[in-house]
Design a protein around this motif. Structure first.
Motif, short mmCIF file in Angstrom:
data_model
loop_
_atom_site.label_atom_id
_atom_site.label_comp_id
_atom_site.label_asym_id
_atom_site.label_seq_id
_atom_site.Cartn_x
_atom_site.Cartn_y
_atom_site.Cartn_z
N GLU A 25 0.82 -1.21 0.00
CA GLU A 25 0.00 0.00 0.00
C GLU A 25 0.86 1.26 0.00
O GLU A 25 0.44 2.30 -0.51
CB GLU A 25 -0.93 -0.02 1.22
N VAL A 26 2.06 1.17 0.59
CA VAL A 26 2.96 2.32 0.58
C VAL A 26 3.46 2.57 -0.84
O VAL A 26 3.52 3.70 -1.32
CB VAL A 26 4.15 2.10 1.54
N VAL A 27 3.83 1.48 -1.52
CA VAL A 27 4.34 1.60 -2.90
C VAL A 27 3.21 1.86 -3.88
O VAL A 27 3.34 2.69 -4.79
CB VAL A 27 5.12 0.33 -3.29
N TYR A 28 2.11 1.14 -3.71
CA TYR A 28 0.96 1.28 -4.60
C TYR A 28 -0.28 1.62 -3.76
O TYR A 28 -1.10 0.76 -3.46
CB TYR A 28 0.70 -0.01 -5.38
N PRO A 29 -0.45 2.86 -3.33
CA PRO A 29 -1.59 3.23 -2.50
C PRO A 29 -2.91 3.04 -3.23
O PRO A 29 -2.97 3.17 -4.45
CB PRO A 29 -1.33 4.71 -2.19
N PRO A 30 -3.98 2.69 -2.49
CA PRO A 30 -5.30 2.49 -3.11
C PRO A 30 -5.74 3.73 -3.88
O PRO A 30 -5.54 4.86 -3.43
CB PRO A 30 -6.22 2.21 -1.92
N ARG A 31 -6.34 3.50 -5.03
CA ARG A 31 -6.82 4.59 -5.87
C ARG A 31 -8.33 4.49 -6.06
O ARG A 31 -8.89 3.40 -6.14
CB ARG A 31 -6.14 4.54 -7.24
N CYS A 32 -8.96 5.63 -6.13
CA CYS A 32 -10.40 5.69 -6.36
C CYS A 32 -10.72 5.15 -7.76
O CYS A 32 -10.07 5.53 -8.74
CB CYS A 32 -10.88 7.13 -6.22
N ILE A 33 -11.72 4.28 -7.84
CA ILE A 33 -12.09 3.72 -9.14
C ILE A 33 -12.82 4.74 -10.01
O ILE A 33 -12.98 4.54 -11.21
CB ILE A 33 -12.98 2.47 -8.98
N SER A 76 -20.96 7.30 -15.63
CA SER A 76 -19.56 7.22 -16.07
C SER A 76 -18.96 5.87 -15.72
O SER A 76 -18.23 5.27 -16.52
CB SER A 76 -18.75 8.34 -15.42
N LEU A 77 -19.27 5.36 -14.53
CA LEU A 77 -18.73 4.07 -14.10
C LEU A 77 -19.30 2.94 -14.95
O LEU A 77 -18.57 2.02 -15.35
CB LEU A 77 -19.05 3.83 -12.63
N VAL A 78 -20.60 2.99 -15.24
CA VAL A 78 -21.22 1.95 -16.06
C VAL A 78 -20.63 1.94 -17.46
O VAL A 78 -20.30 0.87 -18.02
CB VAL A 78 -22.75 2.14 -16.12
N LEU A 79 -20.47 3.11 -18.06
CA LEU A 79 -19.91 3.19 -19.41
C LEU A 79 -18.45 2.74 -19.43
O LEU A 79 -18.00 2.12 -20.41
CB LEU A 79 -20.04 4.61 -19.94
N ALA A 80 -17.72 3.03 -18.35
CA ALA A 80 -16.33 2.58 -18.28
C ALA A 80 -16.25 1.07 -18.22
O ALA A 80 -15.40 0.44 -18.85
CB ALA A 80 -15.65 3.20 -17.06
N LYS A 120 -18.61 -0.99 -19.36
CA LYS A 120 -19.23 -1.56 -20.57
C LYS A 120 -18.38 -1.34 -21.82
O LYS A 120 -18.21 -2.26 -22.63
CB LYS A 120 -20.60 -0.93 -20.75
N HIS A 121 -17.84 -0.14 -21.97
CA HIS A 121 -17.14 0.20 -23.21
C HIS A 121 -15.69 0.64 -23.01
O HIS A 121 -14.96 0.80 -23.99
CB HIS A 121 -17.88 1.33 -23.95
N GLY A 122 -15.29 0.88 -21.77
CA GLY A 122 -13.97 1.43 -21.51
C GLY A 122 -12.91 0.43 -21.09
O GLY A 122 -11.84 0.81 -20.63
N ASP A 123 -13.23 -0.87 -21.23
CA ASP A 123 -12.26 -1.92 -20.89
C ASP A 123 -11.88 -1.88 -19.41
O ASP A 123 -10.78 -2.28 -19.04
CB ASP A 123 -11.00 -1.78 -21.75
N ARG A 124 -12.78 -1.40 -18.55
CA ARG A 124 -12.51 -1.33 -17.12
C ARG A 124 -13.18 -2.50 -16.41
O ARG A 124 -14.07 -2.33 -15.57
CB ARG A 124 -13.01 0.00 -16.56
N ALA A 139 -21.98 -10.71 -17.39
CA ALA A 139 -21.43 -11.97 -16.89
C ALA A 139 -20.39 -11.72 -15.80
O ALA A 139 -20.33 -12.44 -14.80
CB ALA A 139 -20.83 -12.76 -18.05
N LEU A 140 -19.55 -10.69 -15.98
CA LEU A 140 -18.57 -10.35 -14.95
C LEU A 140 -19.28 -9.96 -13.65
O LEU A 140 -18.88 -10.38 -12.56
CB LEU A 140 -17.69 -9.19 -15.42
N LEU A 141 -20.31 -9.13 -13.76
CA LEU A 141 -21.07 -8.75 -12.57
C LEU A 141 -21.68 -9.98 -11.90
O LEU A 141 -21.67 -10.09 -10.67
CB LEU A 141 -22.18 -7.77 -12.96
#
Length: 254
Positions: A22-30, A101-105, A107-111, A155-157
Motif C-alpha cells: 500500500e505504501v508503494v501502490y496506495p489504493p486509488r479511487c475507481i 460514467s462508471l457503467v460506461l467505463a 461496458k465500453h472502456g475496458d474497465r 457476466a462479470l457482474l
C-alpha cells in the motif's frame, strides 16, 4: 498451541507485506484515480457524487419512489401501467452522473476491474432477492458483440455477485440467438418487438433451470425489455421464480 502461534506469525507477516504494497501502490479511487481509503473503492467526493439508490423503491424495477415503506408491495407508475414478467427487481444506482460514467467505463472502456466493487453494491441492494435455491444468470450478448467487446459485463457482474451472495452462477444459461440493433431511442413497445424471440435458453442448460429460482443480472435497466425477454425464456423453460438485479436504473424522474 504451536499451530496457533504459527498462524498468528504468518498473519502478521502478511499484514506487513500488505502495508508495504500500500505504501508503494496506495489504493486509488475507481472513479477519479485519486487516493482512496481502500482498493476498489471510491474517494469521498466520488462517493458523494455517486447516486446510490436508498429508501423506498419500486418492488418491480428498483427505482426510487416517494413515501415510506409500510411493509406492503409498492410499484412505480411505469410498472403499474406495464407489469413486468418477473417477481421482484432491484438496482444499486441511478443511471446518471458519476454512476453513468462508471457503467460506461465497465461496458465500453475496458474497465473490467469495476465489476468487483459494482457487484458488492448490487449485493447490498439486492440482498432480499437471495434464496438458497437461486441460480444467478447474466443477460447474454450476441457472439459477434462478445467477440468485439471481449467480455460480457453482465457476466462479470454475475460472477462477482455469486461470490458475494454465495450462490451458483450459470454464465451461459441464456443465449442471444440473433443480433439485435441498439435499443437507444426506441419506445418500450419497439424495444419489446426488437427483442421478440431473440433470447432463449441454452439447449444444454435446461436441467440447471427447471424448478429453481433465477436471478437475472444486467448492467442497466431502461424500459426492462431485455430483462423481460430473458424472463420469458426462463419461464418457458420451467423456472419457479424470477427476479432481476441491475447495477443502474434509468429513472424518468431522476
Amino acid at each position: 498451541m504451536g499451530a496457533g502461534k504459527s498462524i498468528g506469525r504468518n498473519y502478521r507477516i502478511w499484514q506487513r507485506i500488505q502495508t508495504a504494497i500500500e505504501v508503494v501502490y496506495p489504493p486509488r479511487c475507481i472513479g477519479c484515480g485519486e487516493m482512496a481509503a481502500s482498493d476498489f473503492g471510491l474517494c469521498g467526493p466520488c462517493w458523494r457524487e455517486t447516486p446510490f439508490i436508498g429508501g423506498t423503491v419500486c418492488h418491480s424495477c428498483g427505482a426510487p419512489v416517494p413515501g415510506s415503506d409500510d411493509g406492503h408491495r409498492i410499484d412505480c407508475d411505469d410498472c403499474l401501467r406495464r407489469p413486468q414478467p418477473w417477481a421482484e427487481g432491484r438496482a444499486a444506482l441511478l443511471y446518471q452522473g458519476r454512476a453513468r460514467s462508471l457503467v460506461l467505463a465497465l461496458k465500453h472502456g475496458d474497465r473490467s476491474e469495476l465489476a468487483k466493487p459494482a457487484a458488492r453494491w448490487m449485493a447490498q441492494a439486492g440482498r432480499t432477492l437471495f434464496r438458497p435455491d437461486t441460480v444467478i444468470a447474466p443477460v447474454p450478448l450476441h457472439w459477434s458483440r462478445l467477440l468485439k467487446r471481449r467480455y460480457n459485463q453482465s457476466a462479470l457482474l454475475s460472477l462477482h455477485l455469486g461470490k458475494e451472495a454465495g450462490l451458483p452462477v450459470c454464465p451461459d444459461l441464456l443465449i442471444r440467438k440473433r443480433r439485435t440493433p441498439p435499443l437507444e431511442g426506441k419506445t418500450a413497445a419497439e424495444r419489446a418487438e426488437t427483442l421478440r424471440e431473440a433470447i432463449t435458453l441454452h439447449p444444454r442448460r435446461g436441467q440447471v433451470l427447471r424448478g429453481r429460482s433465477v436471478l437475472l443480472v444486467d448492467d442497466v435497466m431502461t424500459s426492462g425489455a431485455t430483462l423481460a425477454a430473458c424472463s420469458r425464456a426462463c419461464q418457458a423453460a420451467g423456472a419457479a421464480d424470477i427476479s432481476v438485479l441491475v447495477l443502474a436504473r434509468v429513472a424518468k424522474n431522476a
